[in-house]
Write a protein that holds these residues in place. Sequence first.
Motif, PDB file in Angstrom:
ATOM      1  N   SER A 187     -30.827  -9.284   0.121  1.00  9.12           N
ATOM      2  CA  SER A 187     -32.204  -9.452  -0.330  1.00  9.12           C
ATOM      3  C   SER A 187     -33.145  -9.825   0.804  1.00  9.12           C
ATOM      4  CB  SER A 187     -32.269 -10.530  -1.413  1.00  9.12           C
ATOM      5  OG  SER A 187     -31.513 -10.146  -2.536  1.00  9.12           O
ATOM      6  N   SER A 188     -32.597 -10.352   1.887  1.00 12.32           N
ATOM      7  CA  SER A 188     -33.444 -10.786   2.996  1.00 12.32           C
ATOM      8  C   SER A 188     -33.752  -9.672   3.980  1.00 12.32           C
ATOM      9  CB  SER A 188     -32.752 -11.945   3.751  1.00 12.32           C
ATOM     10  OG  SER A 188     -31.583 -11.486   4.402  1.00 12.32           O
ATOM     11  N   LEU A 284     -36.740  -0.270  -5.655  1.00 16.68           N
ATOM     12  CA  LEU A 284     -36.789   0.202  -4.264  1.00 16.68           C
ATOM     13  C   LEU A 284     -36.025  -0.733  -3.347  1.00 16.68           C
ATOM     14  CD1 LEU A 284     -38.097   1.952  -1.940  1.00 16.68           C
ATOM     15  CD2 LEU A 284     -39.956   0.288  -1.965  1.00 16.68           C
ATOM     16  N   GLU A 285     -36.217  -2.028  -3.536  1.00 17.23           N
ATOM     17  CA  GLU A 285     -35.593  -3.022  -2.657  1.00 17.23           C
ATOM     18  C   GLU A 285     -34.180  -3.401  -3.090  1.00 17.23           C
ATOM     19  OE1 GLU A 285     -36.745  -4.071   0.086  1.00 17.23           O
ATOM     20  OE2 GLU A 285     -38.820  -3.412   0.027  1.00 17.23           O
ATOM     21  N   GLY A 286     -33.794  -3.015  -4.305  1.00 16.77           N
ATOM     22  CA  GLY A 286     -32.452  -3.352  -4.774  1.00 16.77           C
ATOM     23  C   GLY A 286     -32.301  -4.792  -5.210  1.00 16.77           C
ATOM     24  N   HIS A 287     -33.400  -5.422  -5.649  1.00 17.12           N
ATOM     25  CA  HIS A 287     -33.347  -6.816  -6.098  1.00 17.12           C
ATOM     26  C   HIS A 287     -32.829  -6.862  -7.541  1.00 17.12           C
ATOM     27  CE1 HIS A 287     -35.133  -8.207  -2.471  1.00 17.12           C
ATOM     28  NE2 HIS A 287     -36.329  -7.710  -2.703  1.00 17.12           N
ATOM     29  N   VAL A 288     -31.551  -7.113  -7.683  1.00 16.80           N
ATOM     30  CA  VAL A 288     -30.879  -7.008  -8.976  1.00 16.80           C
ATOM     31  C   VAL A 288     -31.477  -7.954 -10.013  1.00 16.80           C
ATOM     32  CG1 VAL A 288     -28.679  -7.369 -10.176  1.00 16.80           C
ATOM     33  CG2 VAL A 288     -28.718  -6.190  -7.962  1.00 16.80           C
ATOM     34  N   GLU A 289     -31.637  -9.217  -9.665  1.00 16.46           N
ATOM     35  CA  GLU A 289     -32.132 -10.175 -10.657  1.00 16.46           C
ATOM     36  C   GLU A 289     -33.605  -9.935 -10.971  1.00 16.46           C
ATOM     37  OE1 GLU A 289     -32.441 -13.182 -13.456  1.00 16.46           O
ATOM     38  OE2 GLU A 289     -30.786 -11.930 -12.757  1.00 16.46           O
ATOM     39  N   ALA A 290     -34.374  -9.482 -10.001  1.00 18.16           N
ATOM     40  CA  ALA A 290     -35.770  -9.143 -10.276  1.00 18.16           C
ATOM     41  C   ALA A 290     -35.841  -7.977 -11.260  1.00 18.16           C
ATOM     42  CB  ALA A 290     -36.496  -8.796  -8.983  1.00 18.16           C
ATOM     43  N   VAL A 291     -34.994  -6.972 -11.056  1.00  7.81           N
ATOM     44  CA  VAL A 291     -34.949  -5.842 -11.981  1.00  7.81           C
ATOM     45  C   VAL A 291     -34.551  -6.310 -13.375  1.00  7.81           C
ATOM     46  CG1 VAL A 291     -33.678  -3.731 -12.560  1.00  7.81           C
ATOM     47  CG2 VAL A 291     -34.524  -4.074 -10.232  1.00  7.81           C
ATOM     48  N   ARG A 292     -33.506  -7.133 -13.447  1.00  6.60           N
ATOM     49  CA  ARG A 292     -33.046  -7.614 -14.756  1.00  6.60           C
ATOM     50  C   ARG A 292     -34.136  -8.423 -15.454  1.00  6.60           C
ATOM     51  NH1 ARG A 292     -30.760 -11.352 -17.865  1.00  6.60           N
ATOM     52  NH2 ARG A 292     -31.471 -12.975 -16.444  1.00  6.60           N
ATOM     53  N   SER A 293     -34.824  -9.274 -14.714  1.00 11.13           N
ATOM     54  CA  SER A 293     -35.881 -10.105 -15.296  1.00 11.13           C
ATOM     55  C   SER A 293     -37.051  -9.257 -15.784  1.00 11.13           C
ATOM     56  CB  SER A 293     -36.374 -11.125 -14.264  1.00 11.13           C
ATOM     57  OG  SER A 293     -35.346 -12.040 -13.921  1.00 11.13           O
ATOM     58  N   LEU A 294     -37.398  -8.221 -15.029  1.00 12.09           N
ATOM     59  CA  LEU A 294     -38.483  -7.333 -15.441  1.00 12.09           C
ATOM     60  C   LEU A 294     -38.106  -6.550 -16.698  1.00 12.09           C
ATOM     61  CD1 LEU A 294     -39.556  -6.125 -11.907  1.00 12.09           C
ATOM     62  CD2 LEU A 294     -41.030  -7.354 -13.516  1.00 12.09           C
ATOM     63  N   LEU A 295     -36.877  -6.087 -16.751  1.00 12.47           N
ATOM     64  CA  LEU A 295     -36.416  -5.389 -17.957  1.00 12.47           C
ATOM     65  C   LEU A 295     -36.442  -6.337 -19.155  1.00 12.47           C
ATOM     66  CD1 LEU A 295     -33.434  -3.353 -16.480  1.00 12.47           C
ATOM     67  CD2 LEU A 295     -35.628  -2.433 -17.259  1.00 12.47           C
ATOM     68  N   GLU A 296     -36.008  -7.559 -18.931  1.00  8.05           N
ATOM     69  CA  GLU A 296     -36.035  -8.570 -19.984  1.00  8.05           C
ATOM     70  C   GLU A 296     -37.474  -8.849 -20.418  1.00  8.05           C
ATOM     71  OE1 GLU A 296     -34.928 -12.754 -19.040  1.00  8.05           O
ATOM     72  OE2 GLU A 296     -33.239 -12.361 -20.372  1.00  8.05           O
ATOM     73  N   HIS A 320     -28.754   1.794  -4.572  1.00  4.72           N
ATOM     74  CA  HIS A 320     -28.603   0.487  -5.226  1.00  4.72           C
ATOM     75  C   HIS A 320     -27.857   0.686  -6.539  1.00  4.72           C
ATOM     76  CE1 HIS A 320     -31.165  -1.049  -2.149  1.00  4.72           C
ATOM     77  NE2 HIS A 320     -32.270  -0.503  -2.611  1.00  4.72           N
ATOM     78  N   ALA A 321     -26.533   0.779  -6.437  1.00 10.04           N
ATOM     79  CA  ALA A 321     -25.729   1.194  -7.585  1.00 10.04           C
ATOM     80  C   ALA A 321     -25.828   0.227  -8.763  1.00 10.04           C
ATOM     81  CB  ALA A 321     -24.266   1.349  -7.161  1.00 10.04           C
ATOM     82  N   THR A 322     -25.908  -1.069  -8.481  1.00 10.93           N
ATOM     83  CA  THR A 322     -25.993  -2.027  -9.587  1.00 10.93           C
ATOM     84  C   THR A 322     -27.343  -1.931 -10.283  1.00 10.93           C
ATOM     85  OG1 THR A 322     -24.421  -3.508  -8.508  1.00 10.93           O
ATOM     86  CG2 THR A 322     -25.801  -4.459 -10.227  1.00 10.93           C
ATOM     87  N   VAL A 323     -28.392  -1.686  -9.536  1.00  7.12           N
ATOM     88  CA  VAL A 323     -29.703  -1.464 -10.146  1.00  7.12           C
ATOM     89  C   VAL A 323     -29.667  -0.183 -10.984  1.00  7.12           C
ATOM     90  CG1 VAL A 323     -32.131  -0.974  -9.709  1.00  7.12           C
ATOM     91  CG2 VAL A 323     -30.961  -2.751  -8.398  1.00  7.12           C
ATOM     92  N   VAL A 324     -29.025   0.857 -10.466  1.00 11.12           N
ATOM     93  CA  VAL A 324     -28.851   2.092 -11.240  1.00 11.12           C
ATOM     94  C   VAL A 324     -28.163   1.775 -12.561  1.00 11.12           C
ATOM     95  CG1 VAL A 324     -27.602   4.295 -11.320  1.00 11.12           C
ATOM     96  CG2 VAL A 324     -28.850   3.647  -9.249  1.00 11.12           C
TER      97      VAL A 324
END
Length: 394
Positions: A187-188, A284-296, A320-324
């Motif tokens: 993430s950094s 785009l950045e592959g931020h998994v928890e940000a994606v999950r929070s936005l979906l939530e 970003h396979a986990t984001v996919v």
Amino acid sequence: MAGDKKAQETAADNLGALLDAEDGAVVTLVAGRTRLVVHRAVLAARSPVFEAMFRHDTLEASSGVVSIADVEGAALRQLVAYMYTLRAPVVPGTAAHLLAAADKYGLLELKAHCERQLAAQLAVESAAATAVLAVSHCCPRLAEVAAAFVEANSQVLATQGWADAVRSHPKDVVEVSRLIAATSVRSSVPTTNRRRLDPGTQPNSDRSGTPATAALPATSRNTPPSNDTAISHMWSLSGEEKARRLKQAAKSGSVQELRALLSVGADVDAGDRYGWTALYCAALEGHVEAVRSLLEGGADVVARDKWQSTPLHCAACWGHATVVWLLLAASADPNVRDQWRQTPLHWAAMNGHAEAVAELLEAGADKAARDEEGNTPADLARLFDKQQVIEMLK
């Protein structure tokens, strides 16, 4: 097609009715006080483990009784119901037990369903248990999602759940800790510093050699949890400023700020001049928890930018396979097309992202889809010499 679906539903209903009828049943499953009399043929047809058990000269095959000591009665009932109907239950409270049982008996579709349920219901108190469960039952996507949640919510480390995990599953906690550290490191690293294809060949380019990259200011992803004063200030911001900051937080992976902005009414689907929403930026950045929070938070998983690409296209392009996986679990279409008629599988294939390709194929992505130039994903993989993906797309 509609007739076939109706026939399948009727067959499932008929099998479901057999669950409570003992006529012809020759196997009894026992878990604690729960006893289920079921049809041997159904178990063998659905589960490779039961099939092997009944095919060989085992005690269970000869006695007609199968004792299952490590599965709770409620989970066993749901497991058997699934084998009869192929309808995954929506019972969040038993998803963890059902995942373990599904893994034990080789019911991969049910296991995947449980993974998606657990990812959607992550909470501070349960995150440690979910992470350990994911590691111990070989659920890499769920493990990464849980690790990203813990990395973004340090209070998890002070919960009784974490203490219990450390005491009961020390080896698994070591692996979870490694995943948390890896999430923090990934993430950094800003996307702009990562290697990518020549801009003229990028799917999200304007195809004139100019990358279509939104210039969002960088912020620290370690933004501390917002206090009441900060949230009060956020309430006074204009809608446009809230939306701008939300995309900024999504791009930098500042989950606490992102959640605070959502709590004060930031428009989760506001787009910039490129049409990129916060979800697109996080993907785009592959931020998994940000994606999950936005979906939530209700983000539109099928939002399109000015090139008609979606967050799924973007996550696939960058591998970003986990984001996919998260986007697909949120009902993203694996065969959605951009303005060049390319699917997310085209984007993942041309960049050689094997894990993203695997997730898309598992979700039903069409290997034969052709873009406006007639190229299939395999054609693009060959064009850019992505050998592993070429083999996967044969």
